[in-house]
Design a protein around this motif. Structure first.
Motif, PDB file in Angstrom:
ATOM      1  N   UNK A 105      48.625  33.592  60.357  1.00 29.05           N
ATOM      2  CA  UNK A 105      48.756  34.727  59.447  1.00 29.05           C
ATOM      3  C   UNK A 105      48.438  34.315  58.011  1.00 29.05           C
ATOM      4  N   UNK A 106      48.944  33.164  57.596  1.00 32.00           N
ATOM      5  CA  UNK A 106      48.643  32.660  56.249  1.00 32.00           C
ATOM      6  C   UNK A 106      47.152  32.381  56.087  1.00 32.00           C
ATOM      7  N   UNK A 107      46.539  31.775  57.110  1.00 27.39           N
ATOM      8  CA  UNK A 107      45.105  31.490  57.051  1.00 27.39           C
ATOM      9  C   UNK A 107      44.308  32.783  56.929  1.00 27.39           C
ATOM     10  N   UNK A 108      44.732  33.803  57.658  1.00 26.43           N
ATOM     11  CA  UNK A 108      44.076  35.101  57.577  1.00 26.43           C
ATOM     12  C   UNK A 108      44.218  35.683  56.167  1.00 26.43           C
ATOM     13  N   UNK A 109      45.408  35.582  55.597  1.00 24.79           N
ATOM     14  CA  UNK A 109      45.644  36.092  54.247  1.00 24.79           C
ATOM     15  C   UNK A 109      44.806  35.337  53.214  1.00 24.79           C
ATOM     16  N   UNK A 110      44.528  34.062  53.489  1.00 25.28           N
ATOM     17  CA  UNK A 110      43.698  33.253  52.587  1.00 25.28           C
ATOM     18  C   UNK A 110      42.212  33.441  52.864  1.00 25.28           C
ATOM     19  N   UNK A 111      41.891  34.348  53.790  1.00 26.62           N
ATOM     20  CA  UNK A 111      40.494  34.664  54.142  1.00 26.62           C
ATOM     21  C   UNK A 111      39.772  33.490  54.811  1.00 26.62           C
ATOM     22  N   UNK A 112      40.523  32.653  55.518  1.00 25.89           N
ATOM     23  CA  UNK A 112      39.894  31.569  56.285  1.00 25.89           C
ATOM     24  C   UNK A 112      39.140  32.179  57.461  1.00 25.89           C
ATOM     25  N   UNK A 113      37.983  31.626  57.759  1.00 22.55           N
ATOM     26  CA  UNK A 113      37.173  32.128  58.864  1.00 22.55           C
ATOM     27  C   UNK A 113      37.589  31.570  60.215  1.00 22.55           C
TER      28      UNK A 113
END
Length: 167
Positions: A105-113
């Motif tokens: 979820x954090x990675x998604x919020x940071x726009x990680x692909x």
């Protein structure tokens, strides 16, 4: 509760890493000298105490007892999971899943692909865990240094799992 690791967590983190690694890898590597002589709580505790910056990317599962820890690192366009261990007594209780969902979820919020990790080929429980959570073998392998074992690259494209605004 999922939260960032703190200095007060170091003793539990060291215990979780040592006992988690012993239970996960002893049967794979069959190296009791490493498992019981080299892999020790006190030196690992001291390493983290002397280098608190090592906690920077660690997240713990804490419901009054620290039961699991995940260590991550942001890389180009993605997140690398470096370590994920759950206290052996609490495996199968959703601790690892909660930690993984949190960092995804954090990675998604940071726009990680993408999210990636390495897992030992013979560590079938870990491989099944990651596969249940949407990871797949990426076709890359590498030797585990100093052994005859192989690690496999697992990855997940976040755009397939997380959609705008959802996690």
């Amino acid at each position: 509760m999922i939260r960032k690791a703190q200095t007060e967590d170091i003793s539990r983190i060291a215990e979780i890493f040592v006992f988690g690694k012993r239970t996960a890898y002893r049967d794979i590597f069959k190296n009791d000298d490493f498992s019981f002589n080299e892999l020790q709580v006190v030196p690992l505790y001291q390493l983290y105490l002397d280098n608190p910056s090592l906690l920077r990317n660690m997240t713990v599962y804490d419901d009054g007892i620290v039961k699991g820890v995940i260590n991550t690192e942001y890389i180009e366009n993605g997140l690398e999971i470096c370590e994920l261990y759950v206290e052996p007594f609490f495996r199968g209780h959703g601790v690892g899943s909660e930690l993984l969902r949190h960092v995804l979820s954090e990675a998604n919020a940071e726009k990680a692909d993408k999210v990636g990790l390495w897992v030992i080929k013979d560590n079938l429980p870990a491989r099944k865990f990651y596969e249940r959570h949407g990871f797949h073998a990426a076709g890359e392998t590498r030797p585990v240094e100093g052994t005859q074992k192989t690690e496999m690259r697992y990855s997940m494209c976040l755009s397939r799992v997380y959609h705008a605004g959802t996690a």
